[in-house]
Design a protein around this motif. Sequence first.
Motif, PDB file in Angstrom:
ATOM      1  N   LYS A  62       2.938   5.981  -2.843  1.00  9.63           N
ATOM      2  CA  LYS A  62       4.102   6.814  -3.138  1.00  9.63           C
ATOM      3  C   LYS A  62       4.345   6.872  -4.638  1.00  9.63           C
ATOM      4  O   LYS A  62       4.649   7.935  -5.188  1.00  9.63           O
ATOM      5  CB  LYS A  62       5.335   6.296  -2.406  1.00  9.63           C
ATOM      6  N   ILE A 107      -1.510   9.426   1.393  1.00 10.79           N
ATOM      7  CA  ILE A 107      -0.303  10.224   1.176  1.00 10.79           C
ATOM      8  C   ILE A 107      -0.741  11.561   0.602  1.00 10.79           C
ATOM      9  O   ILE A 107      -1.657  11.628  -0.212  1.00 10.79           O
ATOM     10  CB  ILE A 107       0.712   9.492   0.260  1.00 10.79           C
ATOM     11  N   THR A 117       0.816  -1.209   0.000  1.00 13.93           N
ATOM     12  CA  THR A 117       0.000   0.000   0.000  1.00 13.93           C
ATOM     13  C   THR A 117       0.852   1.263   0.000  1.00 13.93           C
ATOM     14  O   THR A 117       0.651   2.158  -0.827  1.00 13.93           O
ATOM     15  CB  THR A 117      -0.938   0.011   1.222  1.00 13.93           C
ATOM     16  N   GLU A 118       1.807   1.339   0.896  1.00  8.91           N
ATOM     17  CA  GLU A 118       2.642   2.534   1.006  1.00  8.91           C
ATOM     18  C   GLU A 118       3.418   2.799  -0.280  1.00  8.91           C
ATOM     19  O   GLU A 118       3.468   3.932  -0.773  1.00  8.91           O
ATOM     20  CB  GLU A 118       3.609   2.383   2.184  1.00  8.91           C
ATOM     21  N   GLY A 165      -4.568   3.569   3.792  1.00 11.98           N
ATOM     22  CA  GLY A 165      -3.310   4.284   3.646  1.00 11.98           C
ATOM     23  C   GLY A 165      -3.572   5.585   2.916  1.00 11.98           C
ATOM     24  O   GLY A 165      -4.478   5.665   2.087  1.00 11.98           O
TER      25      GLY A 165
END
Length: 124
Positions: free
Chosen positions: A9, A35, A4-5, A33
């Motif tokens: 990103k 960002i 996910t991260e 998640g």
Amino acid sequence: MANTEAALKEATTSIEGVLGAALVDYTSGMALGTIGGGKDLDLAVAAAGNTDVVRAKVRTMEQLGLQDGIEDILITLGTQYHLIRLLRGRGTDGLFLYLALDKSRANLAMARHQLKKIESQLEI
């Protein structure tokens, strides 16, 4: 395969004009998640609100008897695009990727293309 991260990103670095991104569970409305975002873009609120949009569209398709799947949903604002991509893969049922894009900097076709690529690499 990206987690996910890493997927979020990649969305912010490979797609021009991204203001924020989230992976959302539309059964609960919770962001798994996020960002980006900020004071003008609360991604938790966006996740919950866009969950209602997805649920309404799924329900409408069922009522119409449409036997097709939703690829993405686009919401066009004066200065932004909001792109919702429902995920279709092993372990991703009930999830969507959400992008908020600056309309003046984003290329919508390229954003959709990149989001599809990110989806294919995402592993939950």
